[in-house]
Design a protein around this motif. Structure first.
Motif, mmCIF file in Angstrom:
data_model
loop_
_atom_site.group_PDB
_atom_site.id
_atom_site.type_symbol
_atom_site.label_atom_id
_atom_site.label_comp_id
_atom_site.label_asym_id
_atom_site.label_seq_id
_atom_site.Cartn_x
_atom_site.Cartn_y
_atom_site.Cartn_z
ATOM 1 N N SER A 176 -21.407 -19.053 8.814
ATOM 2 C CA SER A 176 -21.053 -18.742 10.206
ATOM 3 C C SER A 176 -21.679 -19.641 11.344
ATOM 4 O O SER A 176 -22.133 -20.824 10.746
ATOM 5 N N PRO A 177 -21.108 -19.498 12.383
ATOM 6 C CA PRO A 177 -21.194 -20.549 13.358
ATOM 7 C C PRO A 177 -22.961 -20.686 13.848
ATOM 8 O O PRO A 177 -23.276 -19.421 14.066
ATOM 9 N N GLU A 178 -23.426 -21.708 14.201
ATOM 10 C CA GLU A 178 -24.950 -21.871 14.393
ATOM 11 C C GLU A 178 -25.248 -21.057 15.717
ATOM 12 O O GLU A 178 -26.287 -20.607 15.734
ATOM 13 N N LEU A 179 -24.352 -21.136 16.678
ATOM 14 C CA LEU A 179 -24.680 -20.652 17.952
ATOM 15 C C LEU A 179 -24.682 -19.263 18.009
ATOM 16 O O LEU A 179 -25.458 -18.691 18.950
ATOM 17 N N ASP A 180 -23.770 -18.423 17.486
ATOM 18 C CA ASP A 180 -23.708 -16.930 17.383
ATOM 19 C C ASP A 180 -23.612 -16.322 16.022
ATOM 20 O O ASP A 180 -22.513 -15.565 15.913
ATOM 21 N N PRO A 181 -24.525 -16.371 15.124
ATOM 22 C CA PRO A 181 -24.352 -15.990 13.865
ATOM 23 C C PRO A 181 -24.463 -14.680 13.554
ATOM 24 O O PRO A 181 -24.211 -13.966 12.380
ATOM 25 N N ILE A 182 -25.072 -13.887 14.635
ATOM 26 C CA ILE A 182 -25.818 -12.708 14.044
ATOM 27 C C ILE A 182 -24.653 -11.511 13.688
ATOM 28 O O ILE A 182 -24.893 -11.082 12.620
ATOM 29 N N THR A 183 -23.549 -11.300 14.452
ATOM 30 C CA THR A 183 -22.733 -10.509 14.164
ATOM 31 C C THR A 183 -22.162 -10.697 12.684
ATOM 32 O O THR A 183 -21.596 -9.668 11.999
ATOM 33 N N VAL A 184 -22.042 -11.757 12.473
ATOM 34 C CA VAL A 184 -21.211 -12.038 11.093
ATOM 35 C C VAL A 184 -22.115 -11.387 9.768
ATOM 36 O O VAL A 184 -21.576 -10.756 8.871
ATOM 37 N N THR A 185 -23.235 -11.119 9.932
ATOM 38 C CA THR A 185 -24.390 -10.575 8.940
ATOM 39 C C THR A 185 -23.983 -9.013 8.945
ATOM 40 O O THR A 185 -24.058 -8.672 7.846
ATOM 41 N N TYR A 186 -23.241 -8.791 9.990
ATOM 42 C CA TYR A 186 -22.865 -7.184 9.688
ATOM 43 C C TYR A 186 -21.577 -7.176 8.785
ATOM 44 O O TYR A 186 -21.530 -5.950 8.302
ATOM 45 N N VAL A 187 -20.958 -8.084 8.881
ATOM 46 C CA VAL A 187 -19.736 -8.070 7.578
ATOM 47 C C VAL A 187 -20.441 -7.964 6.431
ATOM 48 O O VAL A 187 -19.818 -7.346 5.484
ATOM 49 N N ALA A 188 -21.269 -8.786 6.023
ATOM 50 C CA ALA A 188 -22.125 -8.813 4.723
ATOM 51 C C ALA A 188 -22.747 -7.297 4.585
ATOM 52 O O ALA A 188 -22.723 -6.813 3.552
ATOM 53 N N ARG A 189 -23.334 -6.727 5.710
ATOM 54 C CA ARG A 189 -23.722 -5.336 5.586
ATOM 55 C C ARG A 189 -22.682 -4.334 5.017
ATOM 56 O O ARG A 189 -22.663 -3.542 4.323
ATOM 57 N N ALA A 190 -21.558 -4.613 5.828
ATOM 58 C CA ALA A 190 -20.436 -3.421 5.484
ATOM 59 C C ALA A 190 -19.936 -3.892 3.915
ATOM 60 O O ALA A 190 -19.837 -2.926 3.525
ATOM 61 N N ALA A 191 -20.001 -5.187 3.553
ATOM 62 C CA ALA A 191 -19.915 -5.397 1.967
ATOM 63 C C ALA A 191 -20.782 -4.670 1.330
ATOM 64 O O ALA A 191 -20.440 -4.003 0.230
ATOM 65 N N GLU A 192 -22.146 -4.571 1.242
ATOM 66 C CA GLU A 192 -23.063 -4.137 0.678
ATOM 67 C C GLU A 192 -23.066 -2.580 1.031
ATOM 68 O O GLU A 192 -23.348 -1.729 -0.213
ATOM 69 N N GLU A 193 -22.915 -2.012 1.857
ATOM 70 C CA GLU A 193 -22.736 -0.554 2.181
ATOM 71 C C GLU A 193 -21.657 -0.019 1.238
ATOM 72 O O GLU A 193 -21.720 1.114 0.517
ATOM 73 N N VAL A 194 -20.566 -0.943 1.048
ATOM 74 C CA VAL A 194 -19.259 0.130 0.532
ATOM 75 C C VAL A 194 -19.401 -0.231 -0.888
ATOM 76 O O VAL A 194 -18.608 0.126 -1.798
ATOM 77 N N GLY A 195 -20.346 -1.385 -1.590
ATOM 78 C CA GLY A 195 -20.352 -1.738 -2.856
ATOM 79 C C GLY A 195 -19.378 -2.626 -3.207
ATOM 80 O O GLY A 195 -19.166 -2.599 -4.630
ATOM 81 N N LEU A 196 -19.141 -3.587 -2.336
ATOM 82 C CA LEU A 196 -18.277 -4.576 -2.874
ATOM 83 C C LEU A 196 -18.998 -5.445 -3.935
ATOM 84 O O LEU A 196 -20.091 -5.775 -3.842
ATOM 85 N N PRO A 197 -18.300 -5.840 -5.048
ATOM 86 C CA PRO A 197 -19.157 -6.498 -6.167
ATOM 87 C C PRO A 197 -19.840 -7.666 -5.773
ATOM 88 O O PRO A 197 -19.417 -8.342 -4.765
ATOM 89 N N PRO A 198 -21.084 -7.765 -6.236
ATOM 90 C CA PRO A 198 -22.055 -8.853 -5.943
ATOM 91 C C PRO A 198 -21.328 -10.250 -5.959
ATOM 92 O O PRO A 198 -20.789 -10.433 -7.004
ATOM 93 N N GLY A 199 -21.569 -11.188 -5.004
ATOM 94 C CA GLY A 199 -20.923 -12.235 -5.194
ATOM 95 C C GLY A 199 -19.452 -12.461 -4.630
ATOM 96 O O GLY A 199 -18.918 -13.475 -4.242
#
Ligand code: NAD
Length: 477
Positions: A176-199
């Motif tokens: 993610s970009p160093e200046l505004d990285p926060i919301t990209v972590t929400y895409v990872a949270r979405a992956a976690e919430e829906v059970g996308l395979p780890p990795g």
């Protein structure tokens, strides 16, 4: 909001290996907003390793494509369900307006849903090569796909890249970009919430010179999608050349809109407002050069100046029309370009200065008397600065538009179909907008000519950037 955001590697939230953090600023106030874990080359190695294991255990590529696609659709839904929260954070860490952030959240979710739906449509072919031989060609994902993201549209660009990459079975590492990285972590949270395979999706925050560099050079990366400046793109391309791996490079722009004598000036004025002032002008495909007939120049400038002066500029969170620039450095850069233009003899018709308040705000700015050879017309300002250039003959307008190292987008405003299509055929750009800037959506291919890059994203063509072909020939008994 949280005060601290970790990296997402192999399905787990982790601190940076070196224990360091990156401070994220709210550019509308200049104050610290939060911190993110700083990924080092060791974290890059862990993220690529997790992606590699996902490739090897076939937990993503071995799925039915429709099931793989369903994960993406579900991630898109999760993101839409959290639209308000994510949009607010995007405004706080990027400076853009809340309206623009909402559109960007929708854009990211839309890419995931669109490519999720397309996942089952990627097909191979049977090739008749004569009796006794069975021959078929199958699309094969590259394996680990690395995505290096710029700060101007972090969510949108993540969505448009990882959507087709995962849909075709690649495991992804996002820097993610160093200046505004926060919301990209929400895409990872979405992956976690829906059970996308780890990795299958790993998200790390880090600086370009160490985490970005390490990712672009990692030997287990099979494909790179880079979006950012030409200078960094060239470094990434050198790394990709050394590893002999395919890349999509989406770089800068200096896009021109040609105004024909019969253009609807109401439409033009409103489109200029969005073309140059969206995201405070920090847009690769911004309408940064307006090429107008000499006879209409004063009328067009009056209209565009009046529209520019209507815009409210201030913190995006307060429903202003235009927010702040991303950083003090970006503000300095924009102001320097305007000062240089003035030294070159250009007139500031409106704007041309910073706002006297905390944060990194610049006035909507219109410059007249610009010649296309000037620095202001050749280099990417990446701010709310419109250069108006006049022409006498249509051929001159075309030459001005094409006289650029870049070729991301171009535009024509006019209603004579013969002239519009003549120009559209000859403009050297990956997309041509006619009578509406930023016209096509996610279904149409996007990418640059010349130094704006190569490879295509969006649309069906976007899928093709993420697989190569394997042919299997079988001799029957
Ligand atoms: P940038 O090149 O400075 O950074 C882009 C990304 O590359 C960041 O994540 C950064 O950390 C990383 N990076 C920096 N140095 C690196 C290195 N040595 N190796 C690997 N990665 C490295 O660009 P920026 O300032 O973030 O973004 C603005 C630029 O992006 C503008 O030129 C804009 O036109 C372009 N852009 C293009 C598109 C497009 O689709 N064509 C879209 C958005 C932005």
């Amino acid at each position: 909001m949280s005060a601290y955001y970790q990296n997402f590697i192999g399905g787990h939230w982790r601190d940076g290996a070196g224990g360091e953090r990156i401070a994220v600023e709210n550019p509308a106030t200049g104050e610290q907003l939060a911190e993110v874990a700083r990924a080092t080359p060791a974290d890059v190695d862990a993220a690529v390793g997790a992606a590699r294991r996902c490739v090897e255990d076939r937990s993503l590529v071995g799925l039915k494509p429709a099931d793989r696609g369903r994960y993406l659709v579900d991630m898109g839904r999760w993101i839409v369900d959290h639209r308000g929260e994510i949009a607010e954070l995007l405004t706080l860490d990027s400076g853009k307006t809340l309206q623009e952030s909402g559109w960007e959240v929708d854009g990211c979710a839309g890419y995931l849903e669109y490519y999720g739906g397309l996942a089952p449509m990627v097909e191979g072919s049977y090739i008749p090569v004569g009796d006794g031989i069975v021959d078929y060609a199958i699309p094969v994902p590259y394996g680990v796909s690395a995505h290096i993201i710029p700060w101007n549209y972090p969510l949108d660009i993540v969505g448009r890249g990882i959507g087709p990459a995962i849909a075709t079975g690649n495991a992804v590492v996002v820097k993610s970009p160093e200046l505004d990285p926060i919301t990209v972590t929400y895409v990872a949270r979405a992956a976690e919430e829906v059970g996308l395979p780890p990795g299958a999706l790993n998200v790390i925050a880090g600086y370009g010179h160490d985490a970005g560099d390490a990712l672009s050079k990692h030997p287990d990366v099979g494909q790179i999608t880079f979006t950012g400046s030409v200078e960094t793109g060239q470094k990434v391309l050198h790394a990709a050349a050394d590893a002999v791996i395919p890349t999509v490079v989406e770089l800068g722009g200096k896009s021109a809109a040609i105004v024909l004598p019969d253009a609807d000036l109401d439409v033009l004025t409103e489109q200029t407002r969005w073309g140059i002032y969206s995201n405070a002008g920090q847009v690769c495909s911004a309408m940064s050069r307006l090429v107008v007939p000499h006879d209409l120049r004063d009328e067009i400038v009056d209209r565009v100046v009046a529209r520019s002066e209507e815009l409210t500029v201030g913190p995006g969170i307060d429903s202003n029309d235009m927010g702040s620039l991303i950083s003090a450095q970006q503000l300095e850069r924009v102001d320097r370009y305007v000062r240089t233009a003035q030294e070159d003899g250009v007139t500031v018709a409106t704007g041309g200065g910073r706002l006297d308040r905390p944060g990194h705000f610049y006035q909507p700015t219109v410059l007249v008397g610009v010649e296309n050879g000037m620095t202001i017309a050749q280099e990417e300002v990446f701010g709310p600065v419109l250069s108006v250039i006049s022409y006498t003959h249509e051929a001159e307008a075309l030459a001005i538009a094409n006289d650029s190292q870049y070729g991301l987008v171009s535009g024509v405003f006019g209603n004579d179909l013969d002239r519009v299509t003549y120009l559209a055929d000859r403009l050297e750009a990956g997309q041509v907008f006619v009578n509406e800037w930023f016209l096509p959506g996610r279904e149409a291919p996007f990418g640059g000519f010349k130094k704006s890059g190569f490879g295509r994203e969006k649309g069906l063509l976007g899928l093709r950037s993420y697989y190569h072909w394997k042919n299997v020939g079988i001799r029957r008994k």
